[in-house]
Design an enzyme around this catalytic site. Structure first.
Site, PDB file in Angstrom:
ATOM      1  N   ASP A 102      90.314  28.581  65.328  1.00 53.81           N
ATOM      2  CA  ASP A 102      89.764  27.248  65.110  1.00 53.81           C
ATOM      3  C   ASP A 102      90.441  26.323  66.123  1.00 53.81           C
ATOM      4  O   ASP A 102      91.567  26.587  66.550  1.00 53.81           O
ATOM      5  CB  ASP A 102      90.059  26.800  63.682  1.00 53.81           C
ATOM      6  N   ASP A 145      93.342  26.519  59.868  1.00 53.13           N
ATOM      7  CA  ASP A 145      94.260  25.741  59.037  1.00 53.13           C
ATOM      8  C   ASP A 145      93.574  24.838  58.031  1.00 53.13           C
ATOM      9  O   ASP A 145      94.223  24.315  57.127  1.00 53.13           O
ATOM     10  CB  ASP A 145      95.162  24.879  59.921  1.00 53.13           C
ATOM     11  N   ASP A 205      87.930  26.177  57.186  1.00 57.90           N
ATOM     12  CA  ASP A 205      88.200  27.480  57.804  1.00 57.90           C
ATOM     13  C   ASP A 205      88.314  28.588  56.763  1.00 57.90           C
ATOM     14  O   ASP A 205      88.325  29.763  57.129  1.00 57.90           O
ATOM     15  CB  ASP A 205      89.511  27.429  58.604  1.00 57.90           C
ATOM     16  N   CYS A 255     107.909  60.349  39.741  1.00 51.79           N
ATOM     17  CA  CYS A 255     108.307  59.399  38.691  1.00 51.79           C
ATOM     18  C   CYS A 255     107.432  58.154  38.735  1.00 51.79           C
ATOM     19  O   CYS A 255     106.912  57.697  37.708  1.00 51.79           O
ATOM     20  CB  CYS A 255     109.768  58.991  38.868  1.00 51.79           C
ATOM     21  N   CYS A 262     111.794  59.665  42.319  1.00 56.59           N
ATOM     22  CA  CYS A 262     110.905  60.202  43.350  1.00 56.59           C
ATOM     23  C   CYS A 262     109.480  59.723  43.114  1.00 56.59           C
ATOM     24  O   CYS A 262     109.195  58.998  42.153  1.00 56.59           O
ATOM     25  CB  CYS A 262     110.948  61.731  43.362  1.00 56.59           C
TER      26      CYS A 262
END
Length: 754
Positions: free
Chosen positions: A431, A644, A648, A31, A28
Site C-alpha cells: 500500500d 497499515d 488494507d 506423549c 516425546c
C-alpha cells in the site's frame, strides 16, 4: 493464581475462549499426541494443540461451561500426565527433574567404572570388574536414578499407550536382567561377559540428553521471559493525597502516574507533562531512543530516559501493547504449522511399531541360531535407539526460537501458516499511504473558485474532516488550525470509505473527497479544471470540496467544485533500500494505491518503481485491492501484502502472507499473519528472511529426526549397534535438534549487520 490461564475470544466469538494449560510428564511426540487426543474428547473443545517444547497446551473451547478448566485438567490427569498452572510451569522449568545436574553427574560417575574396562581394551589392557561390583554400580543407576523412566513408562502403558520412557525402561531392564541371569547361571569360577554397562550408560546418557534438552528449552523461551520481565510491579500513582506507590495491577485507564528517569513505564499512556526519551528496543526492535513530550504515546515496559514525566494511563492489563505482543508470540508458539501433521501421524504409531520391531529382531536372531544372549542385545539396541523425542521437538523448537528472535527485532509472527507461505513468496505488494510514505501528508495547495472565500471554504473543509482520523483529514484540520479559522457545526455527517465525506452545514450539503468520487456524483470542476490538471501533473494527491446545494445529504443535487486541496506525503526513509533488498531476493515489487496515476508516478519515481513493468497500480478503490491480490494469485503468484490502514485489511487477508505495519490500525494487524512493530520498511525483507530461515530449520530438524530413526533402527536390528552406542545416538538426536534450532538466535536483520 491457582488455575490455568483463560483468555477470552475475539469479538464476536460469543462464549468462545482459549485456555492455556501446563502439562507435566511429557517426554516425546507420542506423549503430546496422546494428550491432544484426550483434550479433544472433552465436551466443548473445538481445538487442542499441545507443544512438547514448552510442555503446554492451548485449547479453544466453546459453550461457556464454568467447569471447563477442571474438565481439561481431569482429562490430562486421566491420560497419565500432570496438569499445571502457569506458576507450576515456571517452577518446573526452574526446579523440575531436568533442571539440576546432580542426578546426571551421579549417573555418569557410577557408569564410568563400568565403561573403563572397554576403553582400556583399546590400548591392549584387559581388565574386568567382578560381577558383584558391576551389579552394585549399575543397580542404583537402573532403579534409583532411572526410576523416572519406570514411572512415566508405566503411566503410559497403564493408559494403553507408549512413549520414550517406556522404550528406555524396557530396553535397559532387559539388559540388566540379561546380565543378572548370565551372572547367576555362569559355571563356578567363570566370569561371563555382562551387559550392566550397557543399561547403566544408556540411562546416564539419556539423563544427560534430557538435561541438555531442558537447558536448550529454557534458552529457546528466553524471548517470552524477556517480554514478561518488562512488566514493572509498582507504579507511582498520583492520587488525592499525592504520589503513592501502588501495584501496577491496580491502575485504571485515566489514572495519572509519575515515571522517573531510568524506570519502566508501568502501562500504556500519553505524556501530559515533561519531556524525555523512551527506549523501546525490546518492544519494537528500534535501537535509538524515541523523544517523548506532552501528547505523545508511551508504551508500558519501555524504559524512560533522562526526564521525569507525568503519564495518563490509556490501557492496562490484557489491552496493553506489551500484553498483546506477548499474546501474539505465545499464540504463534502454541500453534502448529501444516508440516507438523505428518509428524503427528508418525508419533501416533511410533512406539507400538518399535516394540513390534524389537520382538521381530529377537525372533529373527533366535531363528538365525545366534543364541538368546546376542538376540536379546540386538533387541535391546532397537528399543534404545528409537527416539520419538527428536520428532516431537523438531517443529516447536524451531518455531519457539524463530518467533522469539523475530519478536526481539520488532517482527511479530502471529500465524505459523504465514511462516510456510512466506518461504515461497515471489511478489510483494505495498500500500502507498502510510506504508511506503510517512503517512502524514501536508496540505501544500488550497485553490478556490473565489479567492476572497478561501478561509470560508477551508473552514468548511476542516469542519467536514474534524471527526476523521484519515491522514488527509488530519492535514486539512492542521492547516485550518494554523490559520486560526473557526470550524462550523456539521449535521448529517456521512463518511464514504476510501472516497470522502459529506455533511450539511447551515442547511447546505457539502462533499469533500476524491475527484473521481465527485465526478461520479455529478460534480463539475468548472473554472478549476485546468488547475486540477496542473496539480495532478505535479504528482500531488488532489481532493476537492463541492457544494451540493440544499437538501438531505446524498439526495441533494450535485453542484460545482468550490476548492481543490493538494497534498504531499514524503517517502519513508529507507523505503527504496528495502525495495532493493526485496529485488535482490528475486521478488517482484508492486505499489497499490487509490491515488491518481500522476501522484502514484511521482512516488514510484522516488522509489525506483517502473509503471511500465506493472510495478505501479493506481486509482484502485479500497474494495478493489483484495480483488487485485486475488488476480495476482490466480496468475500463479505467491503474494505478500504490506499495509497499515482499515481499507488494507481485506487485501491483507486475501494475500498468501499479510504484513501489517504496527504503526497502523488494529484491524490491519488482526487481518495480517505478521505484524511489524515499527514503520521501518527494512523489516519487510527481514520478516520474509526469518520466516524462510525458521521453516528451513523445521525442515532440517524433521529430515534428521526421520533419517536418524530410518537408518538407526535397521542398523540396531542388524546387530551393528551396541546398546551403549544406541543410547548415545538417541541422546544426541534430541540435543542436536534443539541445538540446530538455537542457531536461529544468531539471526539479525540485514539492515543491522552493517
Amino acid at each position: 493464581m491457582n488455575e490455568p490461564a483463560v483468555n477470552p475470544g475475539e469479538a464476536g466469538d460469543g462464549e468462545r475462549c482459549s485456555v492455556d494449560l501446563g502439562i507435566g510428564g511429557m517426554t516425546c511426540a507420542s506423549c503430546s499426541a496422546r494428550v491432544e487426543r484426550a483434550l479433544r474428547k472433552v465436551p466443548g473443545v473445538q481445538q487442542a494443540t499441545v507443544n512438547l517444547a514448552t510442555e503446554s497446551a492451548r485449547v479453544v473451547v466453546a459453550g461457556g461451561d464454568p467447569q471447563v478448566v477442571a474438565r481439561l485438567a481431569r482429562a490430562v490427569r486421566e491420560a497419565g500426565y500432570e496438569p499445571r498452572t502457569p506458576e507450576q510451569m515456571q517452577a518446573a522449568a526452574d526446579e523440575g527433574p531436568w533442571a539440576g545436574f546432580g542426578p546426571v553427574a551421579l549417573a555418569l560417575a557410577l557408569s564410568a567404572p563400568l565403561v573403563l574396562p572397554m576403553l582400556l581394551q583399546v590400548f591392549g589392557v584387559h581388565v574386568m570388574l567382578p560381577p558383584w561390583l558391576q551389579f552394585l554400580l549399575a543397580t542404583p543407576v537402573q532403579f534409583v536414578l532411572g526410576a523416572r523412566f519406570y514411572k512415566a513408562g508405566w503411566s503410559a502403558a497403564r493408559h494403553g499407550s507408549g512413549n520414550m520412557d517406556l522404550l528406555v525402561a524396557i530396553g535397559t531392564t532387559a539388559g540388566w536382567l540379561l546380565s543378572v541371569w548370565l551372572w547367576w547361571t555362569a559355571p563356578a569360577g567363570e566370569t561371563p561377559h555382562l551387559y550392566f554397562e550397557g543399561s547403566a550408560v544408556v540411562i546416564a546418557l539419556v539423563l544427560l540428553g534430557k538435561w541438555l534438552e531442558a537447558r536448550a528449552k529454557r534458552r529457546a523461551t528466553s524471548a517470552i521471559r524477556a517480554l514478561h520481565a518488562l512488566r514493572p510491579e509498582q507504579a507511582h500513582w498520583l492520587g488525592p493525597d499525592g504520589e503513592v506507590d501502588v501495584p501496577v495491577a491496580e491502575l485504571l485507564p485515566g489514572d495519572r502516574v509519575v515515571v522517573r528517569p531510568g524506570e519502566r513505564f508501568p502501562a500504556d499512556g500519553r505524556v501530559v507533562e515533561g519531556h524525555t526519551q523512551a527506549d523501546e528496543s525490546l518492544l519494537t526492535g528500534e535501537s535509538l531512543p524515541v523523544p517523548k513530550g506532552p501528547g505523545d504515546a508511551v508504551t508500558g515496559g519501555a524504559i524512560n530516559g533522562e526526564g521525569r514525566v507525568m503519564v495518563e494511563v490509556t490501557a492496562v492489563g490484557a489491552e496493553s501493547v506489551l500484553s498483546r505482543i506477548i499474546r501474539l508470540v505465545e499464540d504463534a508458539q502454541a500453534a502448529k504449522p501444516p508440516i507438523q501433521r505428518l509428524v503427528d501421524r508418525v508419533a501416533a504409531v511410533f512406539v507400538p511399531v518399535v516394540l513390534g520391531l524389537a520382538v521381530l529382531t529377537l525372533a529373527g536372531w533366535l531363528a538365525a541360531g545366534v543364541g538368546f544372549e546376542a538376540a536379546a542385545i540386538h533387541a535391546v539396541s532397537v528399543l534404545v535407539i528409537a527416539c520419538p523425542c527428536a520428532l516431537g521437538l523438531a517443529t516447536p523448537a524451531a518455531i519457539m526460537v524463530g518467533t522469539g528472535v523475530a519478536a526481539q527485532h520488532g517482527i511479530l509472527i502471529q500465524d505459523p501458516l504465514a511462516l510456510e507461505r512466506a518461504r515461497a513468496v515471489d511478489t510483494v505488494v505495498f500500500d502507498k499511504t502510510g506504508t511506503l510514505t510517512v503517512g502524514r501528508p501536508t496540505l501544500t495547495a488550497f485553490v478556490t473558485d473565489e479567492p476572497q472565500a478561501e478561509d470560508a471554504w477551508l473552514a468548511l473543509a476542516a469542519s467536514l474532516q474534524s471527526g476523521s482520523e484519515h491522514p488527509l483529514a488530519r492535514a486539512v484540520v492542521a492547516a485550518a488550525q494554523a490559520r486560526s479559522v473557526a470550524f462550523e457545526p456539521v449535521t448529517q455527517m456521512h463518511a464514504v470509505p476510501g472516497r470522502g465525506t459529506e455533511g450539511v452545514v447551515d442547511g447546505v450539503c457539502w462533499r469533500l473527497g476524491s475527484l473521481r468520487w465527485l465526478e461520479e456524483m455529478g460534480a463539475t470542476l468548472g473554472p478549476l479544471e485546468g488547475e486540477a490538471r496542473r496539480l495532478l501533473a505535479s504528482g500531488a494527491t488532489v481532493s476537492a470540496l463541492a457544494e451540493c446545494g440544499r437538501g438531505e445529504g446524498s439526495e441533494a443535487p450535485a453542484a460545482r467544485v468550490r476548492a481543490l486541496l493538494a497534498f504531499a506525503d514524503a517517502v519513508k526513509p529507507g523505503a527504496r533500500e528495502a525495495i532493493e533488498r526485496l529485488r535482490a531476493r528475486g521478488l517482484q515489487v508492486v505499489m497499490l494505491t487509490g491515488d491518481h496515476r500522476a501522484a502514484a508516478a511521482a512516488v514510484a519515481q522516488a522509489l525506483g518503481l517502473d509503471p511500465e513493468r506493472g510495478e505501479v497500480v493506481a486509482e484502485v478503490m479500497p474494495e478493489q485491492k483484495a480483488g487485485h491480490i486475488a488476480t495476482l494469485r490466480r496468475a500463479g503468484r505467491v503474494v505478500a501484502m504490506v499495509g497499515d490502514g482499515v481499507n488494507d485489511a481485506p487485501a491483507l487477508a486475501a494475500a498468501d502472507v499479510g504484513l501489517a505495519m504496527g504503526s497502523g490500525t488494529d484491524v490491519a494487524m488482526h487481518a495480517a499473519g505478521i505484524t511489524l512493530m515499527r514503520g521501518d520498511l527494512a523489516l519487510v525483507p527481514a520478516a520474509l528472511d526469518i520466516s524462510a530461515r525458521t521453516v528451513g530449520k523445521i525442515r532440517q530438524n524433521l529430515f534428521w529426526a526421520f533419517i536418524y530413526n530410518i537408518v538407526g533402527i535397521p542398523l540396531a536390528a542388524l546387530g551393528y549397534l551396541s546398546p551403549v552406542l544406541a543410547g548415545s545416538a538417541m541422546a544426541a538426536s534430541s540435543v542436536s535438534v534443539m541445538a540446530n534450532a538455537l542457531l536461529l538466535r544468531r539471526w539479525r536483520p540485514e539492515c543491522q549487520k552493517r
